[in-house]
Every structure is written in C-alpha cells, then in structure tokens.
Motif scaffolding. Structure first.
Motif, mmCIF file in Angstrom:
data_model
loop_
_atom_site.group_PDB
_atom_site.id
_atom_site.type_symbol
_atom_site.label_atom_id
_atom_site.label_comp_id
_atom_site.label_asym_id
_atom_site.label_seq_id
_atom_site.Cartn_x
_atom_site.Cartn_y
_atom_site.Cartn_z
ATOM 1 N N ALA A 24 0.852 -1.193 0.000
ATOM 2 C CA ALA A 24 0.000 0.000 0.000
ATOM 3 C C ALA A 24 0.886 1.241 0.000
ATOM 4 C CB ALA A 24 -0.933 0.016 1.208
ATOM 5 N N GLN A 25 0.290 2.336 -0.435
ATOM 6 C CA GLN A 25 0.922 3.649 -0.347
ATOM 7 C C GLN A 25 -0.107 4.605 0.216
ATOM 8 O OE1 GLN A 25 3.520 4.728 -3.846
ATOM 9 N NE2 GLN A 25 2.285 3.100 -4.760
ATOM 10 N N GLU A 26 0.318 5.427 1.132
ATOM 11 C CA GLU A 26 -0.577 6.436 1.694
ATOM 12 C C GLU A 26 0.143 7.765 1.508
ATOM 13 O OE1 GLU A 26 -2.671 9.176 3.779
ATOM 14 O OE2 GLU A 26 -0.605 8.739 4.297
ATOM 15 N N GLU A 27 -0.385 8.594 0.656
ATOM 16 C CA GLU A 27 0.303 9.819 0.270
ATOM 17 C C GLU A 27 -0.187 11.072 0.996
ATOM 18 O OE1 GLU A 27 2.904 9.952 -1.715
ATOM 19 O OE2 GLU A 27 2.834 7.837 -2.206
ATOM 20 N N ARG A 28 -1.478 11.238 1.119
ATOM 21 C CA ARG A 28 -2.023 12.525 1.554
ATOM 22 C C ARG A 28 -1.731 12.853 3.008
ATOM 23 N NH1 ARG A 28 -7.898 11.468 0.133
ATOM 24 N NH2 ARG A 28 -7.166 9.800 1.396
ATOM 25 N N ARG A 29 -2.048 11.966 3.931
ATOM 26 C CA ARG A 29 -1.918 12.281 5.351
ATOM 27 C C ARG A 29 -0.532 12.036 5.909
ATOM 28 N NH1 ARG A 29 -6.778 9.666 8.728
ATOM 29 N NH2 ARG A 29 -5.633 10.516 10.479
ATOM 30 N N LEU A 30 0.027 10.878 5.614
ATOM 31 C CA LEU A 30 1.244 10.461 6.291
ATOM 32 C C LEU A 30 2.455 10.299 5.385
ATOM 33 C CD1 LEU A 30 -0.504 7.795 8.524
ATOM 34 C CD2 LEU A 30 0.508 9.924 9.330
ATOM 35 N N GLY A 31 2.273 10.151 4.105
ATOM 36 C CA GLY A 31 3.400 9.939 3.194
ATOM 37 C C GLY A 31 4.127 8.638 3.481
ATOM 38 N N LEU A 32 3.430 7.510 3.295
ATOM 39 C CA LEU A 32 3.958 6.207 3.685
ATOM 40 C C LEU A 32 4.136 5.262 2.514
ATOM 41 C CD1 LEU A 32 1.566 5.405 6.676
ATOM 42 C CD2 LEU A 32 3.877 6.336 6.831
ATOM 43 N N LEU A 33 5.118 4.368 2.667
ATOM 44 C CA LEU A 33 5.196 3.149 1.884
ATOM 45 C C LEU A 33 4.926 2.032 2.878
ATOM 46 C CD1 LEU A 33 8.375 3.702 -0.316
ATOM 47 C CD2 LEU A 33 5.993 3.825 -1.016
ATOM 48 N N VAL A 34 3.992 1.144 2.566
ATOM 49 C CA VAL A 34 3.542 0.120 3.496
ATOM 50 C C VAL A 34 3.962 -1.250 2.971
ATOM 51 C CG1 VAL A 34 1.557 -0.833 4.701
ATOM 52 C CG2 VAL A 34 1.583 1.587 4.073
ATOM 53 N N CYS A 35 4.659 -2.002 3.807
ATOM 54 C CA CYS A 35 5.189 -3.307 3.406
ATOM 55 C C CYS A 35 4.658 -4.421 4.299
ATOM 56 C CB CYS A 35 6.713 -3.315 3.478
ATOM 57 S SG CYS A 35 7.502 -2.202 2.313
ATOM 58 N N SER A 36 4.546 -5.594 3.714
ATOM 59 C CA SER A 36 4.117 -6.761 4.480
ATOM 60 C C SER A 36 5.288 -7.450 5.167
ATOM 61 C CB SER A 36 3.393 -7.754 3.567
ATOM 62 O OG SER A 36 4.249 -8.164 2.516
ATOM 63 N N ARG A 37 6.511 -7.241 4.660
ATOM 64 C CA ARG A 37 7.714 -7.827 5.251
ATOM 65 C C ARG A 37 8.837 -6.821 5.208
ATOM 66 N NH1 ARG A 37 9.190 -13.454 2.754
ATOM 67 N NH2 ARG A 37 10.601 -13.384 4.510
ATOM 68 N N VAL A 38 9.778 -6.956 6.163
ATOM 69 C CA VAL A 38 10.962 -6.103 6.226
ATOM 70 C C VAL A 38 12.180 -6.968 6.526
ATOM 71 C CG1 VAL A 38 9.697 -4.026 6.926
ATOM 72 C CG2 VAL A 38 10.562 -5.589 8.679
ATOM 73 N N THR A 39 13.360 -6.373 6.481
ATOM 74 C CA THR A 39 14.588 -7.114 6.771
ATOM 75 C C THR A 39 14.870 -7.118 8.275
ATOM 76 O OG1 THR A 39 16.085 -5.217 6.652
ATOM 77 C CG2 THR A 39 15.540 -6.327 4.555
ATOM 78 N N ASN A 40 15.898 -7.849 8.662
ATOM 79 C CA ASN A 40 16.311 -7.893 10.066
ATOM 80 C C ASN A 40 16.938 -6.581 10.534
ATOM 81 O OD1 ASN A 40 15.402 -10.505 10.460
ATOM 82 N ND2 ASN A 40 17.347 -11.417 9.836
ATOM 83 N N ASP A 41 17.165 -5.642 9.625
ATOM 84 C CA ASP A 41 17.706 -4.334 10.003
ATOM 85 C C ASP A 41 16.640 -3.396 10.546
ATOM 86 O OD1 ASP A 41 20.448 -4.710 9.495
ATOM 87 O OD2 ASP A 41 20.128 -4.431 7.344
ATOM 88 N N VAL A 42 15.385 -3.845 10.575
ATOM 89 C CA VAL A 42 14.287 -3.057 11.134
ATOM 90 C C VAL A 42 13.977 -3.581 12.531
ATOM 91 C CG1 VAL A 42 11.880 -2.342 10.866
ATOM 92 C CG2 VAL A 42 13.330 -2.623 8.846
#
Length: 123
Positions: A24-42
């Motif tokens: 997902a992407q949320e641009e107007r309110r928060l300016g986000l890139l939304v991911c279902s998975r991330v790396t171990n660096d998070v």
C-alpha cells in the motif's frame, strides 16, 4: 522488474525492505510506503506509543527504527480510526526517512520522489 526497488535507511543506507513486499501507499496524510515484510535491520519497541497530535492522533503504534543507526523510519499501527484501519499490523515507512535504490536505473533517490504503480489495501 522495471519497478523494483530496495528501501534503505535515510541515516545509514541499511536495507530495510523492498518493493516486492509493498502492499500500500498512503500519500495525503502520512506519506507512507507500506510493506508486508521487512529485513532484520528493522527493529521495533515492544511498548506501544499513543499519537497525541497530527495524523496519528488517537492511534496506538510501535515505532520502527533502523537497527544499525537508530533512526526512526516508521511505525506498526496497532489501533486506529476506521480510515487508517487498513494499515494495522503492517510495516509503515515514512517516505521522508528512507531512500529507494531503483534496480532498473541503478540510482538512489529519496522515497518521497518515487511513484510506484498503484497498490492499495483499502479495497
């Protein structure tokens, strides 16, 4: 493959995720890139924070940070008003806190300047 990107920390360039898990992407309110998975660096704190102002007013969330440098790069929403409910439980990166390495062009660009193909969880 033409639209593939790697998401990197804006502080130290650690790899945090990629566009294959972009949901997902949320641009107007928060300016986000939304991911279902991330790396171990998070990393994320076990304790919940409460939004007292701004776009996260009344929301509870866990802050996401870069394990390498400690920069806060986003959040995992725990509870929210109905208009943000679709983000619950996902990894939400602030576009202004990360960079994108675009595989096709082999360039690094601020995430806030990248437009990925439309993808949304709202529907």
């Amino acid at each position: 493959p033409a639209d593939c990107a790697v998401f990197q920390c804006g502080g130290c360039w650690a790899v945090l995720g990629d566009s294959l898990h972009l949901c997902a992407q949320e641009e107007r309110r928060l300016g986000l890139l939304v991911c279902s998975r991330v790396t171990n660096d998070v990393a994320w704190e076990d304790s919940l924070l409460v939004g007292l102002e701004g776009a996260l007013l009344g929301c509870t969330y866990n802050a996401l940070s870069c394990r390498s440098c400690g920069l806060v790069v986003g959040f995992i929403l725990y509870s929210a008003p109905s208009d943000l409910a679709y983000l619950r439980g996902l990894f939400c990166f602030f576009k202004d806190s990360i960079f994108c390495y675009l595989l096709k062009n082999q360039i690094i660009i601020e995430a806030s300047k990248v437009n990925f193909p439309a993808v949304t969880l709202k529907q």
